[in-house]
Write an enzyme that holds these catalytic residues in place. Structure first.
Site, PDB file in Angstrom:
ATOM      1  CE  LYS A 112       8.560  -4.238 -14.089  1.00 14.97           C
ATOM      2  NZ  LYS A 112       7.678  -4.750 -13.152  1.00 14.97           N
TER       3      LYS A 112
ATOM      4  CE1 TYR B 109       8.581   0.484 -13.814  1.00 21.72           C
ATOM      5  CE2 TYR B 109       8.495   1.306 -16.230  1.00 21.72           C
ATOM      6  CZ  TYR B 109       7.923   0.500 -15.207  1.00 21.72           C
ATOM      7  OH  TYR B 109       6.988  -0.521 -15.503  1.00 21.72           O
TER       8      TYR B 109
ATOM      9  CG  LEU C 107      -2.291  -1.264   1.114  1.00 25.50           C
ATOM     10  CD1 LEU C 107      -3.052  -0.938   2.374  1.00 25.50           C
ATOM     11  CD2 LEU C 107      -2.834  -1.226  -0.158  1.00 25.50           C
TER      12      LEU C 107
ATOM     13  CB  THR D  75       7.514  -2.706 -18.533  1.00 24.19           C
ATOM     14  OG1 THR D  75       7.142  -1.835 -19.396  1.00 24.19           O
ATOM     15  CG2 THR D  75       8.768  -2.648 -17.930  1.00 24.19           C
ATOM     16  CG  ASP D  76       6.632  -1.500 -23.862  1.00 23.79           C
ATOM     17  OD1 ASP D  76       6.746  -0.963 -22.636  1.00 23.79           O
ATOM     18  OD2 ASP D  76       5.757  -1.178 -24.698  1.00 23.79           O
ATOM     19  CD  GLU D  77       8.575   2.487 -19.728  1.00 23.99           C
ATOM     20  OE1 GLU D  77       9.483   3.211 -19.315  1.00 23.99           O
ATOM     21  OE2 GLU D  77       7.376   2.947 -19.825  1.00 23.99           O
TER      22      GLU D  77
HETATM   23  P1  NAD Z   1       0.782   0.729  -9.724  1.00 16.56           P
HETATM   24  O1  NAD Z   1       1.590   1.616  -9.642  1.00 16.56           O
HETATM   25  O2  NAD Z   1      -0.351   1.355 -10.173  1.00 16.56           O
HETATM   26  O3  NAD Z   1       0.824  -0.379  -8.693  1.00 16.56           O
HETATM   27  C1  NAD Z   1       1.740  -1.045  -8.073  1.00 16.56           C
HETATM   28  C2  NAD Z   1       1.354  -1.833  -6.868  1.00 16.56           C
HETATM   29  O4  NAD Z   1       2.543  -2.160  -6.100  1.00 16.56           O
HETATM   30  C3  NAD Z   1       0.623  -0.861  -5.689  1.00 16.56           C
HETATM   31  O5  NAD Z   1      -0.395  -1.283  -5.332  1.00 16.56           O
HETATM   32  C4  NAD Z   1       1.785  -0.514  -4.581  1.00 16.56           C
HETATM   33  O6  NAD Z   1       1.065  -0.591  -3.300  1.00 16.56           O
HETATM   34  C5  NAD Z   1       2.450  -1.937  -4.826  1.00 16.56           C
HETATM   35  N1  NAD Z   1       3.877  -1.747  -4.169  1.00 16.56           N
HETATM   36  C6  NAD Z   1       4.973  -0.914  -4.669  1.00 16.56           C
HETATM   37  N2  NAD Z   1       5.773  -1.042  -3.896  1.00 16.56           N
HETATM   38  C7  NAD Z   1       5.637  -2.357  -3.060  1.00 16.56           C
HETATM   39  C8  NAD Z   1       6.634  -3.100  -2.232  1.00 16.56           C
HETATM   40  N3  NAD Z   1       7.892  -2.643  -1.912  1.00 16.56           N
HETATM   41  N4  NAD Z   1       5.877  -4.324  -1.665  1.00 16.56           N
HETATM   42  C9  NAD Z   1       4.785  -4.669  -1.930  1.00 16.56           C
HETATM   43  N5  NAD Z   1       3.812  -4.040  -2.944  1.00 16.56           N
HETATM   44  C10 NAD Z   1       4.352  -2.754  -3.311  1.00 16.56           C
HETATM   45  O7  NAD Z   1       1.399  -0.178 -11.018  1.00 16.56           O
HETATM   46  P2  NAD Z   1       0.609  -0.773 -12.521  1.00 16.56           P
HETATM   47  O8  NAD Z   1       0.723   0.028 -13.226  1.00 16.56           O
HETATM   48  O9  NAD Z   1      -0.570  -1.490 -11.753  1.00 16.56           O
HETATM   49  O10 NAD Z   1       1.881  -2.023 -12.802  1.00 16.56           O
HETATM   50  C11 NAD Z   1       2.056  -3.336 -12.194  1.00 16.56           C
HETATM   51  C12 NAD Z   1       2.920  -3.909 -12.931  1.00 16.56           C
HETATM   52  O11 NAD Z   1       2.743  -3.967 -14.201  1.00 16.56           O
HETATM   53  C13 NAD Z   1       4.096  -3.353 -12.690  1.00 16.56           C
HETATM   54  O12 NAD Z   1       5.291  -4.300 -12.411  1.00 16.56           O
HETATM   55  C14 NAD Z   1       4.616  -2.770 -13.870  1.00 16.56           C
HETATM   56  O13 NAD Z   1       6.030  -2.634 -14.114  1.00 16.56           O
HETATM   57  C15 NAD Z   1       4.053  -3.443 -14.836  1.00 16.56           C
HETATM   58  N6  NAD Z   1       3.528  -2.888 -15.964  1.00 16.56           N
HETATM   59  C16 NAD Z   1       2.838  -1.785 -15.984  1.00 16.56           C
HETATM   60  C17 NAD Z   1       2.535  -1.241 -17.214  1.00 16.56           C
HETATM   61  C18 NAD Z   1       1.411   0.145 -17.247  1.00 16.56           C
HETATM   62  O14 NAD Z   1       0.999   0.601 -18.458  1.00 16.56           O
HETATM   63  N7  NAD Z   1       0.967   0.481 -16.363  1.00 16.56           N
HETATM   64  C19 NAD Z   1       2.561  -1.847 -18.593  1.00 16.56           C
HETATM   65  C20 NAD Z   1       3.425  -3.001 -18.365  1.00 16.56           C
HETATM   66  C21 NAD Z   1       3.905  -3.430 -17.319  1.00 16.56           C
HETATM   67  O1  DAU Z   2       5.276   0.754 -21.677  1.00 14.22           O
HETATM   68  C1  DAU Z   2       4.753   0.358 -20.534  1.00 14.22           C
HETATM   69  C2  DAU Z   2       5.128   1.287 -19.575  1.00 14.22           C
HETATM   70  O2  DAU Z   2       4.122   2.399 -19.627  1.00 14.22           O
HETATM   71  C3  DAU Z   2       4.908   0.730 -18.118  1.00 14.22           C
HETATM   72  O3  DAU Z   2       5.921  -0.133 -17.709  1.00 14.22           O
HETATM   73  C4  DAU Z   2       4.918   1.859 -17.039  1.00 14.22           C
HETATM   74  O4  DAU Z   2       4.850   1.453 -15.645  1.00 14.22           O
HETATM   75  C5  DAU Z   2       3.855   3.025 -17.208  1.00 14.22           C
HETATM   76  O5  DAU Z   2       3.875   3.920 -16.377  1.00 14.22           O
HETATM   77  C6  DAU Z   2       4.058   3.390 -18.731  1.00 14.22           C
HETATM   78  O6  DAU Z   2       5.310   4.394 -19.003  1.00 14.22           O
HETATM   79  P1  DAU Z   2       5.195   5.579 -19.794  1.00 14.22           P
HETATM   80  O7  DAU Z   2       6.160   6.515 -19.424  1.00 14.22           O
HETATM   81  O8  DAU Z   2       4.949   5.326 -21.258  1.00 14.22           O
HETATM   82  O9  DAU Z   2       3.784   6.336 -19.327  1.00 14.22           O
HETATM   83  P2  DAU Z   2       3.085   7.551 -18.863  1.00 14.22           P
HETATM   84  O10 DAU Z   2       1.718   7.586 -18.597  1.00 14.22           O
HETATM   85  O11 DAU Z   2       3.978   8.269 -17.779  1.00 14.22           O
HETATM   86  O12 DAU Z   2       3.575   8.468 -20.183  1.00 14.22           O
HETATM   87  C7  DAU Z   2       2.920   7.907 -21.540  1.00 14.22           C
HETATM   88  C8  DAU Z   2       3.331   9.330 -22.367  1.00 14.22           C
HETATM   89  O13 DAU Z   2       2.760  10.323 -22.376  1.00 14.22           O
HETATM   90  C9  DAU Z   2       4.855   9.394 -22.439  1.00 14.22           C
HETATM   91  O14 DAU Z   2       5.379   9.686 -23.663  1.00 14.22           O
HETATM   92  C10 DAU Z   2       5.316  10.674 -21.496  1.00 14.22           C
HETATM   93  C11 DAU Z   2       3.797  11.358 -21.731  1.00 14.22           C
HETATM   94  N1  DAU Z   2       3.220  12.335 -20.841  1.00 14.22           N
HETATM   95  C12 DAU Z   2       3.166  11.836 -19.773  1.00 14.22           C
HETATM   96  C13 DAU Z   2       2.530  12.472 -18.678  1.00 14.22           C
HETATM   97  C14 DAU Z   2       2.252  11.890 -17.352  1.00 14.22           C
HETATM   98  C15 DAU Z   2       2.879  13.690 -21.129  1.00 14.22           C
HETATM   99  O15 DAU Z   2       3.378  14.119 -22.208  1.00 14.22           O
HETATM  100  N2  DAU Z   2       2.363  14.348 -20.025  1.00 14.22           N
HETATM  101  C16 DAU Z   2       1.968  13.828 -18.666  1.00 14.22           C
HETATM  102  O16 DAU Z   2       1.648  14.635 -18.080  1.00 14.22           O
END
Ligand code: NAD
Ligand code: DAU
Length: 344
Positions: A153, A149, A35, A124-126
């Site tokens: 990963k 980040y 959390l 993640t693709d990143e």
């Molecule tokens: P999020 O930030 O919404 O959620 C992360 C969760 O992990 C939260 O509930 C947080 O409380 C918990 N957490 C953080 N640190 C912790 C710790 N030390 N111990 C236990 N719990 C902890 O993230 P999300 O967007 O739901 O992403 C989930 C996973 O998917 C991540 O591993 C992320 O790298 C991966 N991912 C995300 C995206 C995206 O677009 N959001 C895309 C590809 C992969």
């Molecule tokens: O590709 C998967 C990843 O996508 C995940 O692994 C990450 O957890 C997730 O955060 C996401 O990363 P990005 O950096 O691509 O997502 P974000 O939503 O932060 O930004 C998306 C794009 O928009 C990026 O090019 C930055 C831009 N952006 C983002 C924010 C927050 C803006 O232009 N303005 C903004 O305020």
């Protein structure tokens, strides 16, 4: 099937838990989550009293927390927990190393100690860096992370691989593109734009807004993670994406139109340092070997997502009243309004 899901109070983890409980009567779930600012139990109120679901608060980087919560008899660990926001990793990488790298290693050790038969690592693709205008990420792409980040990963993936090679752990890895949908914390682009558009506030566009992301509706990603968990051969890696590339400005304009807000809210700000130009996934392997395909188009997904945020104003108000505001107002020194950057 008994699952130990980490990070289940976050965006993707909570959608995953609800999808599984709704579609698999035989599943039982321990949701292990620290959390942090991104963890929100309001995401799970629908299932909180389901006898197949249990929440345990704990930190993946703390051995005692993990070992206390991880019972014998777990069929799989599904590891979502992470620090997930690129901008925060630019400000400070320490929590990213602790949670994403150390936390993954702690879980791998615990999986071995408790003889957990499968470890699903949600990457993640990143980790594969940035693409120019041509080509796609595939499972054979080299790891070339650009943000702290992404580096954390990628490091986690190496520890997963090492646990397989050295200790014979059964693990699989998914690398998905950008998710969007209900319950996403409003620091990420799509929920931030929806919230600001509804409130008539400026929409911050980093740099020239021409960066490209490959968007996938969160349920489609969750179905892919579940299918990989059940079907993938040990040691396999799958890239997951919905063939839905969009430039950021196109995404923002689509949302403004869906909300009925004026394009004049678009405000160019300084670019993100080290901003990746383009992500794009070739999902052929997960489609052909696992039989997964996405179900939600970008247009359908955006309409559903805008509708959800409109209908859940209280969820958004609670999310926004927390650390998020302070963070953006006080910490992002580089993110200043700058019309000079707009078309550079
Ligand atoms: P999020 O930030 O919404 O959620 C992360 C969760 O992990 C939260 O509930 C947080 O409380 C918990 N957490 C953080 N640190 C912790 C710790 N030390 N111990 C236990 N719990 C902890 O993230 P999300 O967007 O739901 O992403 C989930 C996973 O998917 C991540 O591993 C992320 O790298 C991966 N991912 C995300 C995206 C995206 O677009 N959001 C895309 C590809 C992969
Ligand atoms: O590709 C998967 C990843 O996508 C995940 O692994 C990450 O957890 C997730 O955060 C996401 O990363 P990005 O950096 O691509 O997502 P974000 O939503 O932060 O930004 C998306 C794009 O928009 C990026 O090019 C930055 C831009 N952006 C983002 C924010 C927050 C803006 O232009 N303005 C903004 O305020």
């Amino acid at each position: 099937m008994k699952l130990f899901i980490t990070g289940g109070a976050g965006f993707i983890g909570s959608n995953h838990i609800k999808l599984l409980l709704a579609t698999d009567p035989d599943v039982s779930i321990v949701n292990f989550d620290a959390l942090t600012y991104a963890g929100n139990l309001e995401n799970l109120t629908d299932v909180a009293t389901d006898p197949r679901y249990r929440f345990v608060r704990g930190d993946v980087s703390t051995v005692a927390d993990v070992m206390d919560a991880l019972d014998e008899g777990i069929d799989a660990i599904v590891h979502f927990a992470a620090e997930s926001h690129v901008d925060r990793s630019i400000e400070s990488a320490a929590d990213f190393v602790r949670t994403n790298v150390v936390g993954t290693q702690v879980l791998l050790d615990a999986a071995r100690a408790r003889k957990v038969p499968r470890f699903v690592h949600v990457s993640t693709d990143e980790v594969m860096g940035s693409l120019d205008d041509g080509g796609f990420f595939t499972e054979d792409s080299v790891l070339a992370p650009n943000s702290p980040y992404a580096a954390s990963k990628a490091a986690a993936e190496h520890f997963v691989r090492a646990a397989m090679q050295t200790h014979g752990l059964d693990a699989v890895i998914t690398r998905c593109s950008n998710n969007y949908g209900p319950y996403q914390f409003p620091e990420k682009l799509i929920p931030l734009v929806i919230a600001n558009a509804i409130d008539g506030k400026p929409i911050p566009v980093y740099g020239n807004g021409q960066q490209v992301r490959d968007w996938i509706y969160v349920d489609d990603h969750c179905r892919a993670v579940d299918a990989v968990m059940r079907k993938a051969a040990t040691g396999s890696v799958y890239c997951v994406g919905a063939r839905s590339e969009r430039a950021n400005l196109e995404v923002i304009r689509t949302i403004l139109d869906a909300v009925g807000a004026p394009h004049s809210l678009i405000t160019y700000v300084s670019d993100r340092p080290g901003h990746d130009r383009r992500y794009a996934i070739d999902p052929v392997r997960v489609e052909s070997e696992i039989g997964w395909t996405p179900r939600v188009t970008f247009e359908e997904g955006i309409a559903k997502t805008v509708g959800w945020y409109r209908d859940n104003a209280e969820w958004m108000a609670h999310a926004r009243s927390g650390a998020y505001r302070d963070f953006y107002e006080k910490n992002l020194a580089w993110r200043e309004t700058s019309s000079a950057d707009a078309h550079s």
